[in-house]
Scaffold this motif. Structure first.
Motif, PDB file in Angstrom:
ATOM      1  N   ASP A 230      -4.220   9.418   2.742  1.00  0.00           N
ATOM      2  CA  ASP A 230      -4.843   8.368   2.009  1.00  0.00           C
ATOM      3  C   ASP A 230      -6.453   8.137   2.612  1.00  0.00           C
ATOM      4  O   ASP A 230      -6.592   8.225   3.695  1.00  0.00           O
ATOM      5  CB  ASP A 230      -4.102   7.244   2.014  1.00  0.00           C
ATOM      6  CG  ASP A 230      -4.373   6.279   1.025  1.00  0.00           C
ATOM      7  OD1 ASP A 230      -4.802   6.526  -0.212  1.00  0.00           O
ATOM      8  OD2 ASP A 230      -4.129   4.914   1.117  1.00  0.00           O
TER       9      ASP A 230
ATOM     10  N   LYS B 237      -9.694   5.343   3.327  1.00  0.00           N
ATOM     11  CA  LYS B 237     -10.076   3.867   3.525  1.00  0.00           C
ATOM     12  C   LYS B 237     -11.344   3.707   3.868  1.00  0.00           C
ATOM     13  O   LYS B 237     -12.192   4.606   4.603  1.00  0.00           O
ATOM     14  CB  LYS B 237      -9.158   3.196   4.797  1.00  0.00           C
ATOM     15  CG  LYS B 237      -9.744   1.959   5.017  1.00  0.00           C
ATOM     16  CD  LYS B 237      -9.154   1.644   6.560  1.00  0.00           C
ATOM     17  CE  LYS B 237      -9.417   0.013   6.980  1.00  0.00           C
ATOM     18  NZ  LYS B 237     -10.857  -0.151   7.157  1.00  0.00           N
TER      19      LYS B 237
ATOM     20  N   ASP C 161      -1.838  10.383  -3.394  1.00  0.00           N
ATOM     21  CA  ASP C 161      -1.857   9.648  -4.522  1.00  0.00           C
ATOM     22  C   ASP C 161      -2.403  10.531  -5.391  1.00  0.00           C
ATOM     23  O   ASP C 161      -2.850  11.828  -5.409  1.00  0.00           O
ATOM     24  CB  ASP C 161      -2.482   8.167  -4.551  1.00  0.00           C
ATOM     25  CG  ASP C 161      -3.917   8.722  -3.948  1.00  0.00           C
ATOM     26  OD1 ASP C 161      -4.799   9.665  -4.021  1.00  0.00           O
ATOM     27  OD2 ASP C 161      -4.647   7.441  -3.456  1.00  0.00           O
TER      28      ASP C 161
ATOM     29  N   TRP D 174       3.388   4.548   1.397  1.00  0.00           N
ATOM     30  CA  TRP D 174       2.624   3.187   1.268  1.00  0.00           C
ATOM     31  C   TRP D 174       2.662   2.696   2.826  1.00  0.00           C
ATOM     32  O   TRP D 174       1.997   1.751   2.973  1.00  0.00           O
ATOM     33  CB  TRP D 174       3.006   2.334   0.296  1.00  0.00           C
ATOM     34  CG  TRP D 174       2.656   2.946  -0.922  1.00  0.00           C
ATOM     35  CD1 TRP D 174       3.762   3.460  -1.933  1.00  0.00           C
ATOM     36  CD2 TRP D 174       1.509   3.111  -1.783  1.00  0.00           C
ATOM     37  NE1 TRP D 174       3.027   4.058  -3.035  1.00  0.00           N
ATOM     38  CE2 TRP D 174       1.805   3.900  -2.975  1.00  0.00           C
ATOM     39  CE3 TRP D 174       0.235   3.077  -1.218  1.00  0.00           C
ATOM     40  CZ2 TRP D 174       0.770   4.217  -4.042  1.00  0.00           C
ATOM     41  CZ3 TRP D 174      -0.810   3.351  -1.990  1.00  0.00           C
ATOM     42  CH2 TRP D 174      -0.512   3.738  -3.386  1.00  0.00           C
TER      43      TRP D 174
ATOM     44  N   GLU E 274      -0.894   2.158   4.246  1.00  0.00           N
ATOM     45  CA  GLU E 274      -1.620   0.868   3.911  1.00  0.00           C
ATOM     46  C   GLU E 274      -1.025  -0.154   4.976  1.00  0.00           C
ATOM     47  O   GLU E 274      -1.906  -0.789   5.570  1.00  0.00           O
ATOM     48  CB  GLU E 274      -1.224   0.653   2.449  1.00  0.00           C
ATOM     49  CG  GLU E 274      -1.947   1.437   1.356  1.00  0.00           C
ATOM     50  CD  GLU E 274      -3.220   1.148   1.317  1.00  0.00           C
ATOM     51  OE1 GLU E 274      -3.860   0.259   1.824  1.00  0.00           O
ATOM     52  OE2 GLU E 274      -3.949   2.159   0.862  1.00  0.00           O
ATOM     53  N   ASN E 275       0.230  -0.300   4.982  1.00  0.00           N
ATOM     54  CA  ASN E 275       0.761  -1.472   5.896  1.00  0.00           C
ATOM     55  C   ASN E 275       1.103  -1.249   7.169  1.00  0.00           C
ATOM     56  O   ASN E 275       1.061  -2.145   7.984  1.00  0.00           O
ATOM     57  CB  ASN E 275       1.870  -2.261   5.033  1.00  0.00           C
ATOM     58  CG  ASN E 275       3.065  -1.278   4.781  1.00  0.00           C
ATOM     59  OD1 ASN E 275       3.235  -0.533   5.721  1.00  0.00           O
ATOM     60  ND2 ASN E 275       3.733  -1.659   3.791  1.00  0.00           N
TER      61      ASN E 275
ATOM     62  N   HIS F 269      -3.818   1.251   7.781  1.00  0.00           N
ATOM     63  CA  HIS F 269      -4.946   0.374   7.183  1.00  0.00           C
ATOM     64  C   HIS F 269      -4.895  -1.221   7.599  1.00  0.00           C
ATOM     65  O   HIS F 269      -6.029  -1.722   7.767  1.00  0.00           O
ATOM     66  CB  HIS F 269      -5.079   0.582   5.723  1.00  0.00           C
ATOM     67  CG  HIS F 269      -5.439   2.067   5.335  1.00  0.00           C
ATOM     68  ND1 HIS F 269      -5.255   2.405   3.988  1.00  0.00           N
ATOM     69  CD2 HIS F 269      -5.914   3.081   6.269  1.00  0.00           C
ATOM     70  CE1 HIS F 269      -5.620   3.655   4.119  1.00  0.00           C
ATOM     71  NE2 HIS F 269      -5.921   4.150   5.270  1.00  0.00           N
ATOM     72  N   TRP F 270      -3.926  -1.622   7.469  1.00  0.00           N
ATOM     73  CA  TRP F 270      -3.535  -3.138   7.706  1.00  0.00           C
ATOM     74  C   TRP F 270      -3.752  -3.262   9.041  1.00  0.00           C
ATOM     75  O   TRP F 270      -4.574  -4.173   9.576  1.00  0.00           O
ATOM     76  CB  TRP F 270      -2.184  -3.598   7.407  1.00  0.00           C
ATOM     77  CG  TRP F 270      -2.036  -5.040   7.499  1.00  0.00           C
ATOM     78  CD1 TRP F 270      -2.239  -6.020   6.522  1.00  0.00           C
ATOM     79  CD2 TRP F 270      -1.563  -5.766   8.622  1.00  0.00           C
ATOM     80  NE1 TRP F 270      -2.005  -7.315   7.033  1.00  0.00           N
ATOM     81  CE2 TRP F 270      -1.680  -7.305   8.217  1.00  0.00           C
ATOM     82  CE3 TRP F 270      -1.152  -5.467   9.852  1.00  0.00           C
ATOM     83  CZ2 TRP F 270      -1.112  -8.206   9.158  1.00  0.00           C
ATOM     84  CZ3 TRP F 270      -0.843  -6.592  10.808  1.00  0.00           C
ATOM     85  CH2 TRP F 270      -0.840  -7.891  10.501  1.00  0.00           C
TER      86      TRP F 270
ATOM     87  N   ASP G 156      -7.632  -3.014   9.940  1.00  0.00           N
ATOM     88  CA  ASP G 156      -8.451  -4.166   9.607  1.00  0.00           C
ATOM     89  C   ASP G 156      -7.990  -5.541  10.233  1.00  0.00           C
ATOM     90  O   ASP G 156      -9.057  -6.434  10.571  1.00  0.00           O
ATOM     91  CB  ASP G 156      -8.217  -4.514   8.050  1.00  0.00           C
ATOM     92  CG  ASP G 156      -9.091  -3.523   7.090  1.00  0.00           C
ATOM     93  OD1 ASP G 156      -9.870  -2.795   7.664  1.00  0.00           O
ATOM     94  OD2 ASP G 156      -8.673  -3.341   6.133  1.00  0.00           O
TER      95      ASP G 156
END
Length: 372
Positions: free
Chosen positions: A109, A111, A172, A301, A304-305, A308-309, A312
Motif C-alpha cells: 500500500d 502513503k 488494493d 488494512w 493503515e492502522n 500509516h497511523w 503519522d
C-alpha cells in the motif's frame, strides 16, 4: 534485527563526499539519525541535540571521533545520500533478519508524505509504496513513486526487492494489474487483489456472477463477521467460489486464477439506519475459504492502522517539513527502520510513542531496542 546487521547493510552506501573533507563518517551519521528517531527526534536540530546528550552511548557502537555532526551537516548529507541504495540496503537488511512463513500476508500500500510538498518550489509531495508484513507489523521494503507516475509502476520495482516465496500478497484495486499478478507468481507467492472498474472485464464478470440476489441467498461457502467499536457496528458478509463460467474467458489473462469472492459490508452508527451496502470483489491464486479470505482482507488494512497511523501519530511524519534534495525520502526510510526496531522489542508492553520516550530516558532500554 541486530544492529551490526543493519550497519553491515548500510555500509554498502558509498560516501559521495571528497575523502579529505570528511570529518564525520557516513556510518556515524546514519547511525545517529536512526537512533535519534527511535528516541522521538523529529528534525535535524533535535537529532544533533540527541547526539550531544548521548555521545558516550553512541561511541559504544560507532566511531564519532570528531564528536557529533551539526544539524547543517546532517541535513546536507541526508539530502545527498543515494536514495535507491538506501532503499536496497533496507530491503536486504529485512531479508536477513525477517523470515516470512508460508501463507504470511504481505500487504502492499502507498502513503503520501504530505509535509514534503512545497508550493514555492513547485515540488509535489513524495508518495511511498511499502510492503508490510502483517504477522509481526514490520516494513519489509519501500519505494518512492516517480513524480510523473503512480503505484502501478512502483509496485513491480518494490516486489523485486522482496523475498515473497510462499506469501500471500494483498494489494488494493490500483495494483490489480495482469503484469503485477504475473510477477507475484514468478516470485513464488500467491496474490489476493481487489477488483474495481479499472479492470472492466473482471468487474463485468463479477456483476454477472455475484448479483445481490445471488449473494443474499448464497448456497456456497460464506462467512460473516461483526465488529463493534465506539458505537459503530460493521457487518461483513463474505462469499467465495471456484472460477465459474463467467470468468472462464479471463483465466488466460490472470495467471493461475483459482478463487473469486465478494464482500458485502454494512455500517451502522448508533441507532441510525445502516448505511447503504458496499460490495467489493477479489481474485486470488490461493484456494481460499470464505473465512480465510475474510481474514486476509481484514489483515490487508493493518497497513493503515499498524503502519500509516503510527507514522503519522507517533512519529508525526506528515508534520515533517524536511524537503531538501532526497532528505524527505531518506528520512521516510529512517522512520520505517525506527518503527521496525520499536515493534521488534516486545518485552515492554507500551505503545510506540511510550517506547520512544522510554528509549530517550533509558540507555539500557535503548540498547535493548537495538538488540532485538
Amino acid at each position: 534485527m541486530l544492529t551490526p546487521s543493519l550497519m553491515h547493510h548500510l555500509s554498502i552506501i558509498p560516501d559521495f563526499r571528497q575523502a579529505w573533507k570528511i570529518k564525520h563518517q557516513l556510518s556515524d551519521i546514519l547511525f545517529l539519525t536512526v537512533r535519534a528517531v527511535i528516541c522521538g527526534a523529529e528534525g535535524w536540530e533535535e537529532i544533533e541535540d540527541f547526539g550531544h546528550e548521548k555521545l558516550g552511548f553512541l561511541r559504544q557502537y560507532g566511531d564519532f571521533e570528531s564528536g557529533v555532526p551539526s544539524h547543517d551537516t546532517l541535513a546536507r548529507v541526508m539530502a545527498l545520500i543515494n536514495a535507491k541504495q538506501l532503499q536496497t540496503a533496507f530491503a536486504d537488511w529485512m531479508k536477513a533478519c525477517h523470515d516470512a512463513t508460508d501463507g504470511a500476508i504481505v500487504a502492499i500500500d502507498g502513503k503520501t508524505l504530505r509535509g514534503s510538498y512545497c508550493r514555492g518550489k513547485d515540488k509535489a509531495a513524495i508518495h511511498m509504496v511499502s510492503a508490510f508484513s502483517t504477522a509481526n507489523g514490520v516494513v519489509m521494503g519501500q519505494i518512492k513513486t516517480d513524480e510523473k507516475s503512480n503505484e502501478i509502476t512502483a509496485i513491480p520495482e518494490l516486489l523485486k526487492l522482496l523475498d515473497l516465496y510462499g506469501c500471500l500478497v494483498t494489494i488494493d484495486a490500483m495494483g490489480c494489474q495482469k503484469k503485477i499478478a504475473h510477477q507475484i507468481r514468478r516470485q513464488g507467492a500467491d496474490y489476493l487483489l481487489s477488483v474495481k472498474d479499472n479492470q472492466p472485464k473482471l468487474a463485468d464478470a463479477f456483476e454477472a456472477a455475484f448479483p445481490m440476489k445471488v449473494i443474499a441467498n448464497y448456497a456456497g461457502d460464506a462467512y460473516t463477521t461483526v465488529e463493534k467499536n465506539r458505537g459503530r457496528e460493521e457487518s461483513r458478509y463474505h462469499v467465495v467460489s471456484d472460477v465459474s463460467h463467467e470468468f472462464q474467458g479471463l483465466i488466460c489473462e490472470w495467471p493461475d486464477l483459482k478463487t473469486v469472492g465478494a464482500v458485502v459490508s454494512f455500517r451502522q452508527e448508533g441507532d441510525e439506519p445502516p448505511d447503504e451496502a458496499v460490495v467489493r470483489y477479489y481474485i486470488s491464486f490461493a484456494e481460499l475459504t470464505a473465512e480465510q479470505m475474510a481474514k486476509a482482507v481484514r489483515q490487508h488494512w493493518h497497513v493503515e492502522n499498524k503502519l500509516h497511523w503510527f507514522l503519522d501519530v507517533a512519529m508525526r511524519e506528515d508534520a515533517c517539513r524536511i524537503r531538501r534534495g532526497r532528505a524527505a525520502e531518506n528520512l521516510g526510510r529512517v522512520h520505517h527502520i525506527a518503527l521496525n526496531y520499536l515493534k521488534g522489542e516486545t518485552r515492554f508492553k507500551g505503545g510506540i510513542r511510550r517506547k520512544q520516550k522510554k528509549a530517550a530516558l533509558s540507555e539500557e532500554y535503548l540498547a535493548d531496542v537495538l538488540a532485538v
